[in-house]
Design an enzyme around this catalytic site. Structure first.
Site, PDB file in Angstrom:
ATOM      1  N   HIS A  99       0.856  -1.203   0.000  1.00 38.61           N
ATOM      2  CA  HIS A  99       0.000   0.000   0.000  1.00 38.61           C
ATOM      3  C   HIS A  99       0.886   1.246   0.000  1.00 38.61           C
ATOM      4  O   HIS A  99       1.941   1.254   0.644  1.00 38.61           O
ATOM      5  CB  HIS A  99      -0.912  -0.015   1.226  1.00 38.61           C
ATOM      6  CG  HIS A  99      -2.024   0.982   1.126  1.00 38.61           C
ATOM      7  ND1 HIS A  99      -1.813   2.321   1.334  1.00 38.61           N
ATOM      8  CD2 HIS A  99      -3.335   0.845   0.806  1.00 38.61           C
ATOM      9  CE1 HIS A  99      -2.967   2.961   1.147  1.00 38.61           C
ATOM     10  NE2 HIS A  99      -3.895   2.092   0.834  1.00 38.61           N
ATOM     11  N   GLU A 148      -4.145   1.827  -7.211  1.00 35.27           N
ATOM     12  CA  GLU A 148      -4.553   2.907  -6.312  1.00 35.27           C
ATOM     13  C   GLU A 148      -3.675   4.141  -6.543  1.00 35.27           C
ATOM     14  O   GLU A 148      -2.631   4.297  -5.889  1.00 35.27           O
ATOM     15  CB  GLU A 148      -4.388   2.461  -4.852  1.00 35.27           C
ATOM     16  CG  GLU A 148      -5.314   1.356  -4.436  1.00 35.27           C
ATOM     17  CD  GLU A 148      -5.630   1.426  -2.941  1.00 35.27           C
ATOM     18  OE1 GLU A 148      -6.810   1.355  -2.603  1.00 35.27           O
ATOM     19  OE2 GLU A 148      -4.701   1.598  -2.143  1.00 35.27           O
TER      20      GLU A 148
HETATM   21  P1  PGA Z   1      -9.942   5.567   0.308  1.00 37.37           P
HETATM   22  O1  PGA Z   1      -8.665   4.613   0.538  1.00 37.37           O
HETATM   23  O2  PGA Z   1     -11.064   4.676  -0.157  1.00 37.37           O
HETATM   24  O3  PGA Z   1     -10.211   6.157   1.660  1.00 37.37           O
HETATM   25  O4  PGA Z   1      -9.566   6.558  -0.721  1.00 37.37           O
HETATM   26  C1  PGA Z   1      -8.398   3.542  -0.309  1.00 37.37           C
HETATM   27  C2  PGA Z   1      -7.129   2.867   0.100  1.00 37.37           C
HETATM   28  O5  PGA Z   1      -6.175   3.548   0.490  1.00 37.37           O
HETATM   29  O6  PGA Z   1      -7.048   1.621   0.071  1.00 37.37           O
END
Ligand code: PGA
Length: 223
Positions: A99, A148
């Protein structure tokens, strides 16, 4: 039809009592939580809540699965503070690795992340590997990636479904090992379907919006 992955990333949120409250709320939506045939719902809470949630899912007949948000790059042994793949496997089938918050705040690099992926594979924990853009390198064992983009995380400004789809296609073309690509970054009940209806997008990773049980149920329903 391929099952959609609906993954909740609670990050560093919720105590045991708050998790119990979340389950109590979710249980009120009996029809929605029982009607998830084509959806695999995976909750990734902090480590401390994995055993509690496992028990609560069983007690309440919830078909949700569990994932960890991170994992030690080492096996068992003298690694103070670490939680290893074998320990995670007792409670969870999945683990999020790479992440951007771990890359940024804990300086995790490709080498460490590669070790984590290898550990997960050795202990049969399925990796959900986060990539930030098309240039992010992906260890060869990885089958599921979560795209992401950093600008979209927690900002209320998601990427477009079109762009997410293009990234998905590009990763699948680069590696035949990649079976699923999911999207994450400001996913809500309002926009989830615009992503999951795209052919190349196999699910969503939800941060902030998964903390609220009503909103999370709506996401499951609308996906
Ligand atoms: P968010 O986070 O949905 O709050 O934008 C997603 C993530 O970081 O996995």
């Amino acid at each position: 039809m391929k099952p959609l992955l609906i993954i909740a990333n609670w990050k560093s949120n919720k105590t045991a009592m708050e998790a119990e409250e979340w389950i109590r709320e979710v249980k009120n939506y009996k029809q929605e939580v029982e009607n998830i045939e084509n959806k695999e719902v995976i909750i990734c809470p902090p480590f401390t809540l994995l055993p509690i949630l496992k028990t609560l899912f069983l007690q309440n007949n919830l078909k949700f699965k569990l994932g960890a948000q991170d994992m030690s790059p080492f096996d068992k042994g003298a690694y103070t503070g670490e939680i290893n793949a074998r320990q995670i496997k007792e409670f969870a089938e999945y683990v999020i690795i790479g992440h951007s918050e771990r890359r940024q705040n804990f300086n995790e690099n490709d080498k460490i992340l590669g070790q984590k992926v290898e550990m997960a594979a050795n202990h049969n924990v399925s990796t959900i590997y986060c990539v930030q853009n098309i240039l992010t390198s992906v260890p060869k064992e990885v089958k599921v990636i979560a795209y992401e983009p950093i600008f979209a995380i927690g900002s209320g400004k998601p990427d477009t479904p079109q762009s997410a789809k293009e990234v998905s296609i590009a990763f699948k073309e680069k590696s035949s090992n990649i079976e699923k690509v999911i999207y994450g970054g400001s996913v809500t009940s309002e926009n989830v379907n615009s992503f999951t209806k795209e052919d190349g997008i196999d699910g969503v990773l939800i941060g902030g919006a998964s903390l609220n049980p009503q909103e999370f149920i709506k996401i499951i329903k609308n996906a």
